[in-house]
Design a protein around this motif. Structure first.
Motif, short mmCIF file in Angstrom:
data_model
loop_
_atom_site.label_atom_id
_atom_site.label_comp_id
_atom_site.label_asym_id
_atom_site.label_seq_id
_atom_site.Cartn_x
_atom_site.Cartn_y
_atom_site.Cartn_z
N ALA A 244 0.88 4.16 -3.34
CA ALA A 244 1.74 3.52 -4.10
C ALA A 244 2.07 4.44 -5.14
CB ALA A 244 1.14 2.25 -4.51
N THR A 249 5.54 2.01 -0.31
CA THR A 249 5.05 0.62 -0.54
C THR A 249 4.18 0.21 0.56
OG1 THR A 249 7.30 0.01 0.92
CG2 THR A 249 7.48 -0.03 -1.48
N TYR A 321 3.21 -5.28 -3.71
CA TYR A 321 4.56 -4.57 -3.44
C TYR A 321 4.95 -4.98 -1.80
CZ TYR A 321 2.10 -1.16 -6.22
OH TYR A 321 1.54 -0.60 -7.14
N GLU A 325 8.82 -6.25 -2.21
CA GLU A 325 10.01 -5.80 -1.49
C GLU A 325 10.64 -7.14 -0.49
OE1 GLU A 325 10.39 -1.49 0.61
OE2 GLU A 325 8.62 -2.56 0.92
N GLU A 460 9.48 -3.26 -7.69
CA GLU A 460 8.91 -4.23 -8.46
C GLU A 460 10.03 -4.82 -9.51
OE1 GLU A 460 4.29 -4.96 -8.62
OE2 GLU A 460 4.55 -3.22 -9.41
#
Length: 736
Positions: A244, A249, A321, A325, A460
């Motif tokens: 990350a 992600t 994440y 997403e 995010e």
């Protein structure tokens, strides 16, 4: 060699490349697709593709009297509220996150493990079929979202908790200074949790597996086995966190298992499966696109599944994440499918009020819920004109930029003023400090949101912005696709451009002058010689890093002010990394000694020092030290007072005469000195050079010591790839 800036024609050869990098930030990210990078990100910014400020860990100071909520605290609290809303939205879904088709073997076992956690059922060893398609919703009525609770400021860990952790750290031979961070990461029972599982120490930024192993050996002694599942899970999560930091992600399963093998995990597949079973990570299967193939279409209800299986990839990622997403893709689809027709008349009026490229942009926004706009610095006039026309037509429109400097530049363009009503920053809008506020349902009271510097949006932040928009609102993402990607995970703007799920308006407004010509060429892979009669561009060849530092100080303090007329406080130095003989640390030390010498009585800082302040992960705000007292270090950042408590200064504040390109993105200065020492040759790429050179408005000096590595990087070295899922998610939710 003269201290006057030389013209471009006077450029001479530099020195041969030497191995190494400026900071080591990006090189280590190659293991496992970005995993295995250095131990945590630098608090105020490392220049790897991952995001230099991630290591700040939310550090930031108050900006008012005691008891008031600081900007950083308000921003982080608002982000927590938005994440909670995203999680609630995801929890309402009846089926787990998945795409693609059938799997078998180890991949199926891994997915079965995570499904067991999600459903509470026992995993079964069967293949996974594609879930039944959800019917597409046509322009739904506005959804009434629950109003978020007032943002709560996270309290510091209780002193008894910190002391309990301190005792465990001392027993295991670890630095006791880590106690507050461990307590914050593990909660009230941090001491007991750490004693039970010493590898939880890896949750603290900057701790490496070998250090956690030494701590575990000292604490557990004979009880530590060579194949301890606790270590396997902790290292798996640590590798995903490192990925990350490098911008991913998620990681492909083979990449993750290979990285686990390099970390001496005896059975990588079992380690991943254990991590999934404990709910510490999620697994996904995504259908792969074959070259030239059309985007996958959802089958009609009742249609038999194709006998021919599509190739898939198995990904593993951290929940935060994955949810962001998924929520981003869902929110973008909502905006595309819920376009409001009530304001058609107002949009027709707005389209008639502008001409040229701005008119094309306004017409696209009038008919679509999501529009992408690309262009360099001069192209910002078009979203500025869109903002002005929309507001003049009575629409509720607002624009946000990545930095306070970007906001200031936008407000100076026709159509963008007045600043207090029409323009802000992404961080200010999310924290509630700027913008129109929210309605009773928690949505922003907007008909149009324009996001400039869109390549800087991590997944995010993008998810929180999109989730905050009401149904029927329009979203414009505008930016230069050639600059460095976001500091945080994801490549939102690039993924949207590649997915082609909405109109894309490319500006034809070129950046003016020699610097604009040079940077435009770099954007297409050409490092051209350009005429610079007014010394707009100067090349300063150097033999080694020591000479690079000497010439840089000379340029900032003497040559540029005297020959170009730009004072030292309006000149910034950009270099590839923090470490090394010509990194930001060395350059800032030399520049402070020359420009603002002093004893550095408060953490190395004196009044008048230029600083780079990191109020939250992924953000850098330039400023100046005003004073220091018992409250902490007093700064002036973007004309706003900020107080950084004494204990946070080391992690949140750096000297700021010299920055990395990631710290500088989103801002511009009258003069820029780009330093390219020989040991930076391996870290250069076209996006880095494009971003660094493009920060200059009137004058660019290049302290050049990499010889042919510079044109080679511009011609051949693209941005390092990031593993993301947004394109796949969008193709299944948004009509082509």
């Amino acid at each position: 060699m003269s201290t006057e800036p030389e013209t471009t024609e006077e450029a001479g050869p530099g020195t041969p490349d030497t191995p190494g990098t400026g900071d080591g930030g990006t090189s280590g990210a190659e293991d496992a697709g970005g995993v295995g990078a250095g131990a945590g990100a630098d608090p105020a910014g490392s220049d790897d593709a991952s995001g230099e400020e991630a290591g700040a860990d939310g550090a930031g100071g108050g900006d008012g009297a005691a008891g008031q909520v600081s900007e950083a605290e308000a921003e982080l609290a608002a982000q927590r509220v938005e994440r909670e809303r995203i999680e609630r939205r995801k929890a309402e879904k009846k089926s787990p996150i998945e795409s693609g088709t059938k799997l078998s073997g180890t991949a199926a076992d891994l997915l079965a493990a995570v499904r067991a956690v999600e459903t509470g059922e026992k995993p079964v060893a069967t293949v996974f079929a594609e879930p039944a398609p959800e019917p597409r919703r046509p322009a739904p009525e506005p959804v009434h979202r629950p109003q978020p609770a007032p943002a709560a400021v996270a309290a510091a860990p209780a002193q008894e908790t910190v002391e309990g952790v301190r005792g465990v750290l001392a027993e295991g031979g670890a630095p006791e200074s880590l106690a507050p961070q461990v307590a914050a990461a593990l909660g009230e029972a941090a001491g007991a949790a750490l004693r039970e599982d010493p590898w939880q120490l890896l949750r603290v930024g900057g701790v490496r597996p070998d250090q956690a192993d030494g701590f575990a050996r000292a604490l557990l002694g004979e009880a530590r086995g060579p194949d301890d599942e606790r270590r396997d899970r902790a290292v798996t999560v640590w590798l995903l966190e490192q990925a990350a930091l490098a911008g991913h992600t998620a990681l492909e399963l083979p990449t993750l298992t290979a990285a686990l093998g390099r970390q001496s995990v005896p059975d990588p597949d079992a380690a991943v499966q254990s991590t999934l079973a404990e709910g510490e990570a999620l697994a996904f299967q995504d259908a792969l696109e074959e070259p030239g193939a059309a985007a996958p279409q959802k089958p009609d209800e009742g249609e038999a599944e194709s006998e021919e299986e599509r190739p898939v990839r198995v990904l593993v990622g951290l929940e935060r994440y994955a949810l962001a997403e998924e929520s981003l893709a869902d929110g973008l689809a909502r905006l595309v499918n819920s376009l409001s027709k009530e304001s058609d008349q107002a949009w027709q009026a707005a389209a008639g009020a502008v001409t040229g490229g701005a008119a094309e942009l306004v017409r696209a926004v009038a008919g679509h819920g999501l529009v992408l706009h690309t262009g360099a610095e001069a192209a910002r006039t078009e979203p500025a004109a869109l903002l002005g026309a929309a507001r003049a037509a009575g629409l509720r429109a607002f624009a946000v930029c990545h930095t306070p400097d970007g906001r200031h530049r936008l407000t100076g363009l026709p159509g963008a003023a007045p600043a207090e009503r029409g323009v802000g920053t992404v961080a200010g809008l999310l924290s509630g400090a700027e913008g129109p506020g929210r309605d009773a349902d928690g949505a922003l009271e907007l008909d149009l949101l324009i996001v400039l510097d869109a390549p800087q949006l991590d997944v995010e932040s993008a998810a929180m912005l999109v989730e905050s928009l009401p149904d029927g609102a329009r979203l414009v993402l505008s930016g230069d696709p050639a600059v460095l990607w976001s500091a945080g995970p994801g490549r939102v703007f690039a993924d949207l451009l590649a997915a082609r799920v909405c109109p894309q308006i490319a500006s034809r407004v070129p950046d003016p002058g020699p610097i604009g010509e040079l940077v435009s060429g770099i954007g297409v892979g050409e490092l051209n010689q350009v005429e610079a009669p007014g010394k707009e561009i100067v090349i300063v060849p150097v033999r080694d890093a020591a000479e690079a530092v000497h010439r840089t100080v000379q340029l900032v303090a003497d040559s540029v002010p005297r020959a170009i007329g730009v004072p030292a406080d309006q000149t910034v130095v950009i270099t590839p990394g923090h470490g090394g003989a010509a990194g930001t640390r060395a350059l800032n030390s030399a520049l402070k000694e020359r420009v603002n010498p002093g004893p550095g009585r408060f953490g190395g800082f004196d009044p008048g020092d230029r600083i780079a302040y990191s109020p939250a992960p992924g953000r850098t705000v330039p400023g100046v030290v005003v004073k220091a007292d018992a409250q902490g270090l007093h700064l002036s950042c973007a004309d706003a007072p900020v107080i950084v408590p004494r204990e946070r200064v080391e992690g949140a504040v750096r000297h700021g005469w010299a920055l990395t390109a990631h710290q500088a993105v989103g801002a511009r200065w009258p003069a820029v000195v780009v330093v390219l020492p020989g040991d930076a040759a391996q870290t250069l790429s076209r996006p880095w050079v494009y971003t660094a050179f493009g920060r200059a408005e009137r004058h660019l000096s290049v302290v050049h010591g990499v010889e042919q590595a510079l044109p080679k990087a511009v011609a051949q070295t693209q941005a390092k790839p990031r593993t993301t899922r947004l394109q796949t998610l969008l193709r299944t939710q948004v009509p082509a």
